[in-house]
Design an enzyme around this catalytic site. Structure first.
Site, PDB file in Angstrom:
ATOM      1  N   GLU A 111      -6.568  29.581  -2.859  1.00 17.17           N
ATOM      2  CA  GLU A 111      -5.874  30.400  -3.955  1.00 17.17           C
ATOM      3  C   GLU A 111      -4.562  30.787  -3.779  1.00 17.17           C
ATOM      4  O   GLU A 111      -4.427  31.357  -2.427  1.00 17.17           O
ATOM      5  CB  GLU A 111      -6.882  31.558  -4.351  1.00 17.17           C
ATOM      6  N   ASN A 154      -3.335  33.223 -12.824  1.00 24.74           N
ATOM      7  CA  ASN A 154      -3.726  32.901 -11.465  1.00 24.74           C
ATOM      8  C   ASN A 154      -4.272  31.639 -11.588  1.00 24.74           C
ATOM      9  O   ASN A 154      -5.612  31.296 -12.171  1.00 24.74           O
ATOM     10  CB  ASN A 154      -4.848  33.866 -10.740  1.00 24.74           C
ATOM     11  N   LYS A 213      -7.465  31.042 -13.806  1.00 22.01           N
ATOM     12  CA  LYS A 213      -8.736  31.851 -13.205  1.00 22.01           C
ATOM     13  C   LYS A 213      -9.207  32.869 -14.531  1.00 22.01           C
ATOM     14  O   LYS A 213      -8.557  33.705 -15.224  1.00 22.01           O
ATOM     15  CB  LYS A 213      -8.235  32.590 -12.308  1.00 22.01           C
ATOM     16  N   GLU A 247      -5.288  42.403  -9.693  1.00 19.96           N
ATOM     17  CA  GLU A 247      -5.265  40.984 -10.439  1.00 19.96           C
ATOM     18  C   GLU A 247      -4.974  41.098 -11.880  1.00 19.96           C
ATOM     19  O   GLU A 247      -4.420  40.568 -12.460  1.00 19.96           O
ATOM     20  CB  GLU A 247      -6.269  40.202  -9.966  1.00 19.96           C
ATOM     21  N   CYS A 269     -11.794  31.466  -6.484  1.00 20.63           N
ATOM     22  CA  CYS A 269     -12.138  32.850  -5.804  1.00 20.63           C
ATOM     23  C   CYS A 269     -13.259  33.945  -6.498  1.00 20.63           C
ATOM     24  O   CYS A 269     -14.460  33.358  -6.447  1.00 20.63           O
ATOM     25  CB  CYS A 269     -10.760  33.985  -5.691  1.00 20.63           C
ATOM     26  N   ASN A 273      -9.032  34.372  -1.756  1.00 20.58           N
ATOM     27  CA  ASN A 273      -8.419  35.547  -0.972  1.00 20.58           C
ATOM     28  C   ASN A 273      -9.367  36.517  -1.039  1.00 20.58           C
ATOM     29  O   ASN A 273      -9.171  37.134  -1.969  1.00 20.58           O
ATOM     30  CB  ASN A 273      -7.052  35.825  -1.683  1.00 20.58           C
TER      31      ASN A 273
HETATM   32  N1  ING Z   1     -10.915  38.166  -4.274  1.00 22.00           N
HETATM   33  C1  ING Z   1     -12.282  38.756  -4.097  1.00 22.00           C
HETATM   34  C2  ING Z   1     -13.414  37.736  -4.269  1.00 22.00           C
HETATM   35  O1  ING Z   1     -14.009  37.867  -5.372  1.00 22.00           O
HETATM   36  C3  ING Z   1     -13.420  40.699  -4.376  1.00 22.00           C
HETATM   37  C4  ING Z   1     -12.300  39.976  -4.949  1.00 22.00           C
HETATM   38  C5  ING Z   1     -14.114  40.785  -2.930  1.00 22.00           C
HETATM   39  C6  ING Z   1     -14.479  40.820  -5.563  1.00 22.00           C
HETATM   40  C7  ING Z   1     -15.225  41.342  -2.819  1.00 22.00           C
HETATM   41  C8  ING Z   1     -15.742  41.365  -5.116  1.00 22.00           C
HETATM   42  C9  ING Z   1     -16.199  41.644  -3.580  1.00 22.00           C
HETATM   43  O2  ING Z   1     -13.339  37.315  -3.292  1.00 22.00           O
HETATM   44  C10 ING Z   1     -10.298  37.589  -5.238  1.00 22.00           C
HETATM   45  N2  ING Z   1      -9.344  36.996  -5.261  1.00 22.00           N
HETATM   46  O3  ING Z   1     -11.136  37.223  -6.070  1.00 22.00           O
END
Ligand code: ING
Length: 311
Positions: A47, A110, A127, A146, A172, A197
């Protein structure tokens, strides 16, 4: 005759604010060549693969954050990668920040693009599940903006016919929502490609770091098994200007088994010779959607967004 094909996942190590897009594209091309050398017909990149994960920073004006976005497909920065892939005859998934004039206004998504082994653009995905917030929470260590920089995707969850089979894309956070994969599996997708990411720490609730990797694997293995599909997942990871993100790039079989996984948090190519018919027995039995699903009982899933406790 089983349909066997080598797929690659190209994990990216950190991209720092000071890194140029040209330098990053050179890294992508190097991994593309390595994947080709190992017999891969497809490569999944991460991503937002051309820049640092900029939604961790607070910007107010578009002129401050548009530097992270791409215009045109391929954008100027992407052209060398598209050229190399076409010459090598390798298809690929690439995640990037998309800026586009659409419906009479500037829009930002995204996005991921799927390009076939012949160099033709098969389509895009924008996304849908955008995590984090639109406004800063006031802790630079934990910003995840985001919702500030991207609109919710307006293309749905499309799937694409390729010489290797029907491919679905997501990005993601989408992987945490089972609806993502089911909607694509209902269209016949049997190979899912996604980049991510995933910050090791910066999200809005403290939890032990090992859970970040566990939830990542759990989401992908469940998606693969419950939709009898192959899943290719590429991380951008390591510490970008000090902000750590998890690795764990992997290829998951339709059985839900992780068949290969990255071991570093750097640029790393992983490959696997996939039997694309491995999921067929599951689709004929356990996950024969037509025979076993009961949609007359699933209404709440699309009629209701949040929790509503019956009176
Ligand atoms: N990053 C993370 C993901 O869903 C996140 C955001 C991390 C959400 C941990 C919930 C818990 O992997 C992106 N870019 O969506």
């Amino acid at each position: 005759m089983p349909r066997r094909e080598v797929f690659a996942v190209a994990q990216l190590g950190p991209i720092h604010l000071a890194d140029t897009k040209d330098a990053v594209v050179a890294r992508l091309i190097e991994m593309l060549r390595e994947a080709k050398g190992r017999g891969a017909g497809w490569v999944t990149f991460p991503e937002l693969a051309l820049t640092t994960f900029f939604p961790r920073y607070l910007y107010d004006a578009p002129e401050d954050y548009d530097v992270f976005f791409e215009e045109g497909l391929p954008s100027p920065a992407m052209v060398p990668l598209f050229e190399e892939a076409r010459q090598l005859g390798v298809g690929f998934y690439l995640g990037y920040a998309e800026k586009v004039e659409q419906d009479g206004r500037t829009r930002r998504f995204n996005t991921s693009v799927l390009v076939g082994p012949d160099g033709k653009i098969l389509g895009q995905y924008r996304k849908i599940h955008l995590p984090g917030t639109k406004e800063p929470i006031g802790d630079p260590e934990f910003e995840h903006l985001e919702k500030r920089y991207f609109e919710v995707g307006d293309l749905g969850f499309p799937t694409f016919a390729t010489p290797s089979g029907r491919v679905g894309m997501c990005i993601c956070n989408d992987r945490r929502w089972p609806e993502t994969f089911r909607v694509m599996a209902l269209q016949g997708a049997e190979i899912f490609m996604l980049g991510y990411n995933t910050p090791t720490r910066n999200i809005h609730h403290a939890e032990p770091a090992h859970l970040r990797e566990f939830h990542h694997s759990l989401s992908l293995q469940s998606a693969a098994y419950q939709n009898a599909s192959w899943v290719m997942a590429a991380a951008k990871c390591g510490a970008e200007d000090g902000f750590a993100m998890i690795g764990g790039s992997m290829i998951v079989a339709p059985t839900g088994e992780v068949v290969t996984r990255a071991t570093s948090e750097e640029d790393e190519v992983i490959t696997y010779d996939c039997d694309l018919d491995l999921g067929a027995y599951l689709r004929r039995t356990v996950f024969d959607f037509a025979r076993h699903r009961r949609i007359e009982h699933y209404g709440l899933i699309t009629q209701q967004t949040g929790i509503e406790v019956p009176k």
